[in-house]
Design a protein around this motif. Structure first.
Motif, PDB file in Angstrom:
ATOM      1  N   TYR A 114       0.868  -1.181   0.000  1.00  0.00           N
ATOM      2  CA  TYR A 114       0.000   0.000   0.000  1.00  0.00           C
ATOM      3  C   TYR A 114       0.900   1.224   0.000  1.00  0.00           C
ATOM      4  N   ASN A 115       0.660   2.163  -0.949  1.00  0.00           N
ATOM      5  CA  ASN A 115       1.470   3.364  -1.080  1.00  0.00           C
ATOM      6  C   ASN A 115       0.574   4.602  -0.976  1.00  0.00           C
ATOM      7  N   HIS A 116       0.892   5.450  -0.017  1.00  0.00           N
ATOM      8  CA  HIS A 116       0.185   6.716   0.160  1.00  0.00           C
ATOM      9  C   HIS A 116       1.124   7.843  -0.274  1.00  0.00           C
ATOM     10  N   TYR A 117       0.718   8.634  -1.283  1.00  0.00           N
ATOM     11  CA  TYR A 117       1.577   9.668  -1.861  1.00  0.00           C
ATOM     12  C   TYR A 117       1.139  11.056  -1.417  1.00  0.00           C
ATOM     13  N   ASN A 118       2.118  11.965  -1.404  1.00  0.00           N
ATOM     14  CA  ASN A 118       1.848  13.360  -1.106  1.00  0.00           C
ATOM     15  C   ASN A 118       2.360  14.228  -2.245  1.00  0.00           C
ATOM     16  N   ARG A 119       1.731  15.390  -2.418  1.00  0.00           N
ATOM     17  CA  ARG A 119       2.197  16.336  -3.423  1.00  0.00           C
ATOM     18  C   ARG A 119       2.016  17.752  -2.875  1.00  0.00           C
ATOM     19  N   ASP A 120       3.018  18.573  -3.077  1.00  0.00           N
ATOM     20  CA  ASP A 120       2.982  19.941  -2.586  1.00  0.00           C
ATOM     21  C   ASP A 120       1.823  20.696  -3.257  1.00  0.00           C
ATOM     22  N   PRO A 121       0.945  21.376  -2.471  1.00  0.00           N
ATOM     23  CA  PRO A 121      -0.180  22.113  -3.072  1.00  0.00           C
ATOM     24  C   PRO A 121       0.271  23.125  -4.122  1.00  0.00           C
ATOM     25  N   GLU A 122       1.485  23.645  -3.967  1.00  0.00           N
ATOM     26  CA  GLU A 122       2.004  24.614  -4.934  1.00  0.00           C
ATOM     27  C   GLU A 122       2.091  24.008  -6.335  1.00  0.00           C
ATOM     28  N   PHE A 123       2.239  22.676  -6.385  1.00  0.00           N
ATOM     29  CA  PHE A 123       2.391  21.999  -7.667  1.00  0.00           C
ATOM     30  C   PHE A 123       1.141  21.193  -8.030  1.00  0.00           C
ATOM     31  N   GLY A 124       0.017  21.518  -7.431  1.00  0.00           N
ATOM     32  CA  GLY A 124      -1.209  20.852  -7.860  1.00  0.00           C
ATOM     33  C   GLY A 124      -1.890  20.014  -6.802  1.00  0.00           C
ATOM     34  N   GLY A 125      -1.432  20.068  -5.549  1.00  0.00           N
ATOM     35  CA  GLY A 125      -2.114  19.352  -4.483  1.00  0.00           C
ATOM     36  C   GLY A 125      -1.756  17.881  -4.419  1.00  0.00           C
ATOM     37  N   LYS A 126      -2.513  17.149  -3.608  1.00  0.00           N
ATOM     38  CA  LYS A 126      -2.240  15.732  -3.374  1.00  0.00           C
ATOM     39  C   LYS A 126      -2.338  14.931  -4.672  1.00  0.00           C
ATOM     40  N   GLN A 127      -1.439  13.957  -4.796  1.00  0.00           N
ATOM     41  CA  GLN A 127      -1.504  13.096  -5.976  1.00  0.00           C
ATOM     42  C   GLN A 127      -2.881  12.457  -6.067  1.00  0.00           C
ATOM     43  N   GLU A 128      -3.332  12.243  -7.258  1.00  0.00           N
ATOM     44  CA  GLU A 128      -4.723  11.837  -7.488  1.00  0.00           C
ATOM     45  C   GLU A 128      -5.077  10.540  -6.766  1.00  0.00           C
ATOM     46  N   ASN A 129      -4.208   9.550  -6.850  1.00  0.00           N
ATOM     47  CA  ASN A 129      -4.559   8.236  -6.302  1.00  0.00           C
ATOM     48  C   ASN A 129      -3.465   7.657  -5.418  1.00  0.00           C
ATOM     49  N   ASP A 130      -3.863   7.191  -4.236  1.00  0.00           N
ATOM     50  CA  ASP A 130      -3.020   6.254  -3.502  1.00  0.00           C
ATOM     51  C   ASP A 130      -3.196   4.899  -4.184  1.00  0.00           C
ATOM     52  N   GLN A 131      -2.426   3.916  -3.731  1.00  0.00           N
ATOM     53  CA  GLN A 131      -2.465   2.649  -4.466  1.00  0.00           C
ATOM     54  C   GLN A 131      -2.234   1.462  -3.548  1.00  0.00           C
ATOM     55  N   ILE A 132      -3.003   0.399  -3.777  1.00  0.00           N
ATOM     56  CA  ILE A 132      -2.737  -0.891  -3.142  1.00  0.00           C
ATOM     57  C   ILE A 132      -2.560  -1.910  -4.256  1.00  0.00           C
TER      58      ILE A 132
ATOM     59  N   ASP B 220       7.350   2.018   6.001  1.00  0.00           N
ATOM     60  CA  ASP B 220       8.426   2.995   5.841  1.00  0.00           C
ATOM     61  C   ASP B 220       7.894   4.323   5.343  1.00  0.00           C
ATOM     62  N   VAL B 221       8.729   5.338   5.500  1.00  0.00           N
ATOM     63  CA  VAL B 221       8.468   6.685   5.000  1.00  0.00           C
ATOM     64  C   VAL B 221       9.600   7.044   4.059  1.00  0.00           C
ATOM     65  N   GLN B 222       9.254   7.515   2.859  1.00  0.00           N
ATOM     66  CA  GLN B 222      10.277   7.835   1.860  1.00  0.00           C
ATOM     67  C   GLN B 222      10.155   9.291   1.431  1.00  0.00           C
ATOM     68  N   ASN B 223      11.303   9.972   1.413  1.00  0.00           N
ATOM     69  CA  ASN B 223      11.361  11.372   1.029  1.00  0.00           C
ATOM     70  C   ASN B 223      12.275  11.504  -0.177  1.00  0.00           C
ATOM     71  N   VAL B 224      11.754  12.087  -1.278  1.00  0.00           N
ATOM     72  CA  VAL B 224      12.517  12.239  -2.514  1.00  0.00           C
ATOM     73  C   VAL B 224      12.729  13.719  -2.793  1.00  0.00           C
TER      74      VAL B 224
ATOM     75  N   GLY C 216      13.250  23.398  -9.869  1.00  0.00           N
ATOM     76  CA  GLY C 216      11.966  23.436 -10.547  1.00  0.00           C
ATOM     77  C   GLY C 216      11.136  22.187 -10.370  1.00  0.00           C
ATOM     78  N   GLU C 217      11.726  21.151  -9.816  1.00  0.00           N
ATOM     79  CA  GLU C 217      10.993  19.904  -9.603  1.00  0.00           C
ATOM     80  C   GLU C 217      10.197  19.965  -8.300  1.00  0.00           C
ATOM     81  N   ASP C 218       9.131  19.192  -8.239  1.00  0.00           N
ATOM     82  CA  ASP C 218       8.295  19.103  -7.043  1.00  0.00           C
ATOM     83  C   ASP C 218       8.918  18.124  -6.060  1.00  0.00           C
ATOM     84  N   ASP C 219       9.474  18.640  -4.963  1.00  0.00           N
ATOM     85  CA  ASP C 219      10.136  17.783  -3.982  1.00  0.00           C
ATOM     86  C   ASP C 219       9.160  16.911  -3.204  1.00  0.00           C
ATOM     87  N   LYS C 220       7.860  17.180  -3.314  1.00  0.00           N
ATOM     88  CA  LYS C 220       6.872  16.393  -2.593  1.00  0.00           C
ATOM     89  C   LYS C 220       6.183  15.354  -3.478  1.00  0.00           C
ATOM     90  N   ALA C 221       6.404  15.416  -4.781  1.00  0.00           N
ATOM     91  CA  ALA C 221       5.628  14.603  -5.714  1.00  0.00           C
ATOM     92  C   ALA C 221       5.771  13.113  -5.455  1.00  0.00           C
TER      93      ALA C 221
END
Length: 382
Positions: free
Chosen positions: A65-83, A355-359, A365-370
């Motif tokens: 199960y993967n729960h993703y985050n996205r910085d609101p500045e770049f369009g908000g939360k990613q559309e879909n989490d995934q299992i 786990d928690v992963q930070n990219v 110019g890239e979204d550090d939260k994507a």
């Protein structure tokens, strides 16, 4: 009872009964020979009554199960989490003799395969292994390339993290198999080596390493590849290895593509003591011919530290630096990936992971939260 009867018959029929002068040692030798023949007969009878006695079965699987985050500045939360039922694998082996054996591995990825479905059914391994001497072996067929840590040992209970690390997905790229022949020798004192001649990648004019895997599926074989590895495990807890691979043309000499040679060098060191395991790994591809790109050098490095409290619980932290466009010092595609997590082994071969992963990207110019994520998984092997 049968064994005792045979021994008694041997004593009665032996020359010792008629000639008292025969030594006890000679009689004992005859008894040992007869006993050995009886044991061999028992094994043969057992194999005949059980045709599956030489078959071995195994496998592994994992669900994520993967729960993703996205910085609101770049369009908000990613559309879909995934299992995802990420993979389910079955091993089947057969021992023809003590020195000749067969091994295979069949995998179903992402639960469903077929037109429009996300998964694939794959034959990952199918080879014959022959013990050529007491310390040498020959594999012939389809096998895992001897590079890296996870590529050959990737059951989920053997590594930390829900997902496999990025270095061994994008640079190695695990799971990576080819068809050919591999010779291996144990030199003693923990030192071994492998030499393999096999099919190669086909980038088909592209530059992504992982996309070049042909998976031995009507694979173009105009140009092959060679891989060599040396490994040392002579000190308890220590694992040192280095591999090198060369491919004459990763575009397989296909008309309309440029000739691009490639060389992969990988090395890793892992040391475990008192529950602590430290891992350092580096891998680098050098290509000659990716004109007009920064892809002629693609490289990555990994540092991981873990601590196993007991048989059930372990924690880890991992840092990776990935650059798939490193030629000329280009930093626009460079990623820094940090992962922290915990493994809980319910039993040695069943593990629950979190786990928690930070990219982060060097390119501002890239979204550090994507691609940041929180991941949960369960895995097993048998």
């Amino acid at each position: 009872m049968f064994k005792r009867t045979v021994i008694a018959a041997a004593i009665a029929a032996s020359p010792f009964a008629a000639h008292a002068a025969q030594s006890v040692e000679d009689l004992q030798k005859q008894i040992d020979i007869l006993a050995q023949e009886v044991e061999t007969l028992k094994k043969d009878q057992g194999a005949a009554s059980n045709p599956f006695g030489k078959v071995s079965l195994g496998g592994y699987g994992e669900i994520h199960y993967n729960h993703y985050n996205r910085d609101p500045e770049f369009g908000g939360k990613q559309e879909n989490d995934q299992i995802d039922a990420h993979r389910f694998v079955l091993f089947v082996g057969y021992d023809f003799t003590d020195k000749v054996r067969f091994f295979s591995e069949v995998e179903l990825e992402h639960s469903l395969s077929g037109d429009g479905k996300p998964g694939e059914v794959e034959l990952e391994q199918a080879y014959i292994e022959v013990d050529t001497t007491a310390n040498t072996k020959l594999k012939m067929g389809q096998f895992l390339v001897p590079v890296g840590i996870i590529n050959e040992t990737h059951e989920p209970d053997t590594f930390y993290g829900v997902e496999r690390n990025t270095l061994e997905k994008e640079v190695i790229p695990a799971t990576w198999w080819e068809a050919g022949a591999m010779f291996s020798q144990d030199l003693g004192a923990g030192l071994t080596y492998d030499v393999a001649l096999h099919s190669g990648l086909n980038f088909d004019g592209g530059t992504r390493i992982r996309s070049g895997r042909q998976k031995v599926a009507e694979a173009d074989a105009n140009k092959g590849a060679a891989t060599g590895r040396i490994r040392y495990v002579g000190i308890p807890g220590l694992d040192l290895a280095s591999s090198i691979q060369y491919q004459q043309d990763v575009n397989q000499d296909i008309i309309g593509t440029d000739d691009v040679s490639g060389r992969l060098v990988e090395a890793h060191a892992r040391y475990s003591i008192a529950g602590v395991t430290a891992t350092v790994q580096k891998a680098r591809w050098d290509f000659n011919g990716f004109e007009g790109t920064n892809k002629d050098r693609q490289e990555a490095e990994l540092y991981e530290l873990s601590y196993r409290f007991n048989d059930n619980v372990g924690v880890f932290s991992r840092y990776e630096n990935i650059n798939l466009a490193a030629e000329g010092g280009n930093e626009s595609s460079e990623q820094m990936i940090t992962t922290f997590g915990v493994n809980y082994w319910i039993v040695p071969q069943v593990v629950v992971k979190a786990d928690v992963q930070n990219v982060n990207y060097k390119d501002s110019g890239e979204d550090d939260k994507a691609d940041d994520s929180i991941n949960l998984g369960i895995g097993w092997s048998f």
